[in-house]
Design an enzyme around this catalytic site. Structure first.
Site, PDB file in Angstrom:
ATOM      1  N   GLY A 109       0.885  -1.418  -0.106  1.00  0.00           N
ATOM      2  CA  GLY A 109       0.180  -0.279   0.028  1.00  0.00           C
ATOM      3  C   GLY A 109       0.791   1.418   0.313  1.00  0.00           C
ATOM      4  O   GLY A 109       2.107   1.310   0.190  1.00  0.00           O
ATOM      5  N   ASP A 155     -10.221  10.858  12.906  1.00  0.00           N
ATOM      6  CA  ASP A 155     -10.618  10.714  11.461  1.00  0.00           C
ATOM      7  C   ASP A 155     -11.369   9.479  11.291  1.00  0.00           C
ATOM      8  O   ASP A 155     -10.543   8.238  11.102  1.00  0.00           O
ATOM      9  CB  ASP A 155      -9.178  10.464  11.064  1.00  0.00           C
ATOM     10  CG  ASP A 155      -9.191  10.792   9.036  1.00  0.00           C
ATOM     11  OD1 ASP A 155     -10.139  10.820   9.126  1.00  0.00           O
ATOM     12  OD2 ASP A 155      -7.798   9.965   8.264  1.00  0.00           O
ATOM     13  N   TYR A 210       1.127   9.795   3.489  1.00  0.00           N
ATOM     14  CA  TYR A 210       2.317   9.502   5.065  1.00  0.00           C
ATOM     15  C   TYR A 210       3.926   8.982   4.039  1.00  0.00           C
ATOM     16  O   TYR A 210       4.827   8.931   4.619  1.00  0.00           O
ATOM     17  CB  TYR A 210       1.538   8.536   5.747  1.00  0.00           C
ATOM     18  CG  TYR A 210       2.977   7.897   6.983  1.00  0.00           C
ATOM     19  CD1 TYR A 210       2.847   9.293   7.776  1.00  0.00           C
ATOM     20  CD2 TYR A 210       3.596   6.858   6.554  1.00  0.00           C
ATOM     21  CE1 TYR A 210       3.649   8.911   9.202  1.00  0.00           C
ATOM     22  CE2 TYR A 210       3.976   7.007   7.989  1.00  0.00           C
ATOM     23  CZ  TYR A 210       4.938   7.331   9.011  1.00  0.00           C
ATOM     24  OH  TYR A 210       4.713   7.295  10.080  1.00  0.00           O
TER      25      TYR A 210
END
Length: 956
Positions: free
Chosen positions: A640, A757, A644
């Site tokens: 993935g 979040d 970030y």
């Protein structure tokens, strides 16, 4: 000579210690000033706080009172407050900008007698250390957002007179003493137990009450208490007000309750009480009685009503009464309101020829009354609709429909003068002077009357207020009362305006004095009104401070022992102390700046175990170790990517699978998120929160190492990308698991954590489909030592973002509740929150029809969950989701409420998540390939971090 030297040295050291303590108090106040916004302008004066600062009272130059009510303060209550060791009074009431948790350091204020935080927004648990305040007389923490149980340590407060924890979110049972553990039952000198409007549950303990208690007000209304009313209640014969209404109490009312002969107001309504209607004969002071909405045994209307000559109000609607009414009941001298609706009262109604002159309303709708012996024309609102008599025509027609509702209005009249035309926001006082009044509302929780239009009663309250202000020498010209009403809690609400004397405005000293007099219950109304809470509004029109106007500010007294030969030494030492203090503060400021620019500057890279603060179980990995576990971060192990950085799968030497989140080089934002996740996740351990195994801070790398979650994200399961098919009951189980994880963060983590979040991409599913909340890069701890509960930059993900947080930049746990509500809607629709400008919340609200099966949501529901009768509880699920996404945070449930409701919905479907097997998958996790985003990828392309949010995407 030696003796004189020793005496001189002793005096010098005494002077030094006193001076040091004085300077320490000043430093603490400066620390508070750094934390708070909107402190009074006098706090900018660099002189002695005891001499000139508003809200500060001192004795011998030590701070003994800090009273800053109604100052619009913003911030938290840091642990520094615990160093004001001489403090006796702390009142920060009516500052709605004060929030965060109540620091445990409050327990260091051993001399505190008054702790008053009314009408702020403090949250989190009440610390157990509050039981250290053994001198405490007044404890008022009402009208905040405190959660968790009532601390049993409050039982240590043997001097307590006033205990008010009402209007919070407290949960759990009522603590009573057991062995060495204290409880509320040992507070035999306390007069007031105010615990209404919370979420308390469990039985009322039999041991809570005893004959040694001196309680006069017992208020437990609007909780979730169960079981029976304990018979020991009848032992507390000092009681004057009893409110146990709006709970889930059951069983018979104890027969000895009529021992409470001093009770004037009794509320037992809206419970599940059974047995006979309680016999209250002998309670001759009883004014207000409400037993409505209980399932008592079928019984005749009590004959003892007419013997209680102080009654003003009788409410027994829906209590299974039968038989005819006696005319004597309507002749009780002070009777104002009778509500016996929805019973089985029959026969002929006879009000008599001389009913009470104060009687205003008799509500007998939905009974079996067949006739009316009308002796004369009554000026009473009599309601007989839905009775057999109303099926006939005649003189009773006017009583067979609801009377025209005329809102009772009252406003203090002018004092024989003509009110001027006041411009701007000025208001005319009763003395016809334009001024800026101090305003707020009284909430009287147990008034003795039900009539709202009696001017005589309000005049008496107005007179008692003015008498109080005049005796206290307050600069008050007049007071005005307006708009009396009854709210949903059956409290009497009256608006108050207090006008300044001789000026158009109050100065800060006067406002602080007024605020403290009302928050501290210094003003005592007559028993006609009984107990109250006052909540003030902001005051924005201060006059400049003028010395000599009185108030709570005092000059400190000087130390009487001054020896000439010691002055020089004392001055030298004091200057030295001040120099060291100044240097320390400069150093702290420099360190703070360094921490902000270099988030890892205080971490010891050579000794990670000791260098990282408060880590519990998180292991420090070297770069070479993680390189080995991921086969040199090979492409095949790359599962993935996000803003970030990259996410890799790896395997430890013991075979445990791990997921490694590797930050991009030089990412400042990533570094802050990295540090946040480590420090937060190392403190939290819950089966519904993703586990942090460790981290790497080596060779310039920043990596987080998590447990590997094989079934990916909820988002991918709903979209079908993971190959998992989720039926209705599994969606409920996942919702409940995620809710429990968030509840743990809000209520049990130390400090409490706001995730900020919450979304389906941050809810992971393990091999048993246990939901785990993940990704804490944007999370904020609710610590009293900082302002992390208030953010100056809105962050989150569009579609899940709390609109109140977006508009006010005020982050609370209710922001997570909003986001979770969107997740719930996503669970039933499998739709993204925002698709082509259409918002899921709006779409569901527009599509639903509560009069149809499954609320008529067939067009928006995910077909995978099915539309048969197996979808049990979907309506309750939708109702809960829409409560979570209410516009205002105070209208949303807490996560603890969400968990309870989801558990109830699951029970409705007969589902046991502990024994249910996982659904099968049509594709393994590995078979999905590299295009499948791993749950730790942060999905940052959808993240919002400040800046402009397009209007069409704004949550509504």
């Amino acid at each position: 000579m030696d003796v004189r030297i020793c005496q001189l040295v002793a005096v010098i050291f005494l002077q030094i210690s006193i001076t040091a303590a004085q300077n320490n108090d000043r430093e603490i106040l400066l620390a508070l000033k750094d934390v708070w916004q909107n402190t009074p302008p006098s706090w900018d004066d660099g002189s002695d706080p005891c001499g000139s600062w508003d809200g500060i009272s001192c004795t011998n130059s030590r701070v003994t009172a800090l009273t800053l009510s109604s100052m619009k303060l913003i911030g938290g209550l840091p642990g520094d407050i615990g160093h004001l060791t001489e403090l006796q009074i702390l009142d920060l009431s009516y500052n709605t900008g004060l929030s965060g948790s109540l620091t445990s350091q409050i327990g260091n204020l051993r001399k505190l007698t008054n702790l008053i935080l009314v009408g702020c927004r403090f949250s989190g648990p009440i610390p157990d250390t509050i039981g250290n305040l053994e001198r405490l007389v007044y404890l008022s923490l009402n009208s905040n957002g405190f959660t968790g149980p009532i601390p049993s340590s409050i039982g240590n407060l043997k001097n307590l007179y006033w205990l008010d924890l009402s209007a919070n979110k407290l949960t759990g049972s009522i603590p009573v003493s057991s062995g060495t553990t204290p409880g509320l039952d040992v507070l035999i000198h306390t007069k007031h137990f105010h615990f209404g409007d919370n979420q308390l549950s469990g039985d009322i303990p039999l041991g809570l009450f005893n004959s040694n208690m001196s309680l006069i007000h017992l208020l437990y209304e609007n909780n979730a208490l169960t079981g029976t009313i304990p018979s020991t209640l009848g032992l507390v014969t000092s009681l004057e007000v009893v409110r146990l209404d709006r709970n889930r109490l059951s069983g018979d009312v104890p027969s000895n309750i009529n021992n409470l002969i001093h009770v004037t107001e009794m509320f037992l309504s809206n419970n599940r009480l059974t047995g006979p209607v309680p016999n209250l004969s002998g309670m001759n002071l009883l004014n207000y009685l409400d037993l409505s909405n209980n399932t008592f045994d079928q019984s005749l209307v009590p004959s003892w009503f007419s013997t209680l000559l102080a009654l003003t109000t009788i409410k027994l609607q829906n209590t299974n009464l039968v038989g005819e009414l006696r005319a004597a009941m309507f002749s009780i001298p002070q009777l104002q309101n009778v509500d016996l609706s929805n019973n089985q009262i029959n026969g002929t109604l006879n009000i008599g020829s001389n009913p009470s002159t104060q009687l205003q309303l008799v509500d007998l709708r939905t009974n079996q009354i067949a006739a009316f012996a009308q002796r004369r024309q009554y000026h009473i609102d009599l309601i007989l609709m839905d009775n057999p008599i109303c099926m006939e025509s005649g003189v009773t027609d006017r009583y067979c429909s609801l009377p025209t509702v005329t809102n009772a209005s009252y406003s203090t009249p002018w004092n024989n003068c003509v009110p001027p035309s006041c411009g701007s926001s000025l208001v005319s006082s009763p003395n016809c002077r334009c001024a800026y009044p101090y305003t707020g509302s009284f909430f009287f929780k147990a008034p003795s009357f039900s009539s709202l239009g009696n001017a005589t009663i309000y005049n008496s309250l107005q007179d008692s207020l003015m008498t109080f202000f005049q005796k206290a020498d307050f600069p008050v010209d007049s007071v005005s009362l307006k708009n009396p009403s009854r709210n949903l809690d059956d409290y009497l609400v009256i608006n108050l305006e207090v006008f300044p004397s001789g000026q158009t405005s109050f100065n800060r000293t006067a406002i602080l004095t007024l605020g403290f007099a009302l928050s501290n219950q210094t003003f005592k109304p007559t028993k006609t009104f009984n107990t109250y809470v006052f909540l003030s509004e902001n005051y924005d029109n201060f006059l400049p401070e003028i010395s000599g106007t009185g108030g709570i500010r005092h000059k400190s007294s000087n130390i009487g022992i001054i020896i000439g030969s010691g002055i020089g030494g004392c001055v030298f030492v004091v200057l030295l102390v001040l120099a060291v203090t100044y240097a320390s503060r400069q150093k702290r400021q420099a360190e703070t700046t360094s921490r902000r620019s270099q988030p890892f500057a205080n971490w010891d890279q050579t000794n990670m175990t000791s260098g990282v603060p408060e880590l519990k179980g998180a292991r420090s990995f070297t770069f070479d170790e993680l390189k080995k576990y991921t086969n040199n971060f090979s492409e095949v192990n790359n599962i993935g990517a996000g803003g970030y950085g990259m996410v890799y799968r790896g395997s430890l030497s013991n075979g445990q699978l791990i997921a490694i989140k590797r930050a991009q080089q030089g990412s400042t934002q990533g570094g802050l998120e990295f540090k946040t996740e480590i420090e937060l996740l190392s403190r939290v351990h819950h089966k519904n929160v993703v586990g942090l195994i460790g981290f790497c801070f080596d060779q310039g790398e920043q990596m987080l190492v998590y447990e590997y979650i094989v079934n990916g994200t909820l988002k991918d399961s709903l979209s079908g990308r993971s190959g998992i098919r989720l039926d209705w009951m599994w969606r409920l189980k996942i919702a409940l698991g995620a809710a429990k994880g968030l509840q743990y963060l809000h209520d049990l983590a130390d400090p409490p954590i706001i995730h900020r979040d919450v979304k389906t991409n941050n809810i992971l599913l393990d091999e048993q489909l246990v939901a785990k909340v993940a990704d804490f890069g944007l999370s904020k701890p609710l610590s009293g030592a900082n302002k992390t509960h208030v953010t100056t930059q809105v962050k989150g993900t569009m579609g899940y973002m709390d609109p109140e947080y977006y508009m006010t930049q005020q982050l609370t746990e209710k922001s997570d509740v909003y986001s979770f509500g969107v997740v719930m809607l996503e669970l039933i629709t499998a739709r993204k929150p925002i698709v082509k400008g259409r918002y899921i919340v709006r779409d569901v609200r527009e599509a639903m029809n509560t009069n149809k099966e499954l609320y008529g949501l067939h067009k928006v529901l995910d077909m995978t969950i099915g539309l048969s009768n197996k979808v049990k509880g979907l309506e309750r699920f939708v109702d809960l989701a829409l409560r979570c996404v209410e516009e205002m945070g105070n209208q949303r449930p807490a996560m603890s409420e969400v968990v309870k409701e989801l558990e109830g919905i699951m029970a409705l479907g007969g589902f046991n998540p502990d024994t249910e097997s996982s659904p099968s998958t049509s594709a393994s996790y590995e078979a999905i390939g590299k295009d499948y985003n791993h749950p730790y990828s942060n999905d940052s392309l959808n993240a919002y971090s400040g800046g402009f949010l397009p209007q069409k995407l704004h949550p509504k």
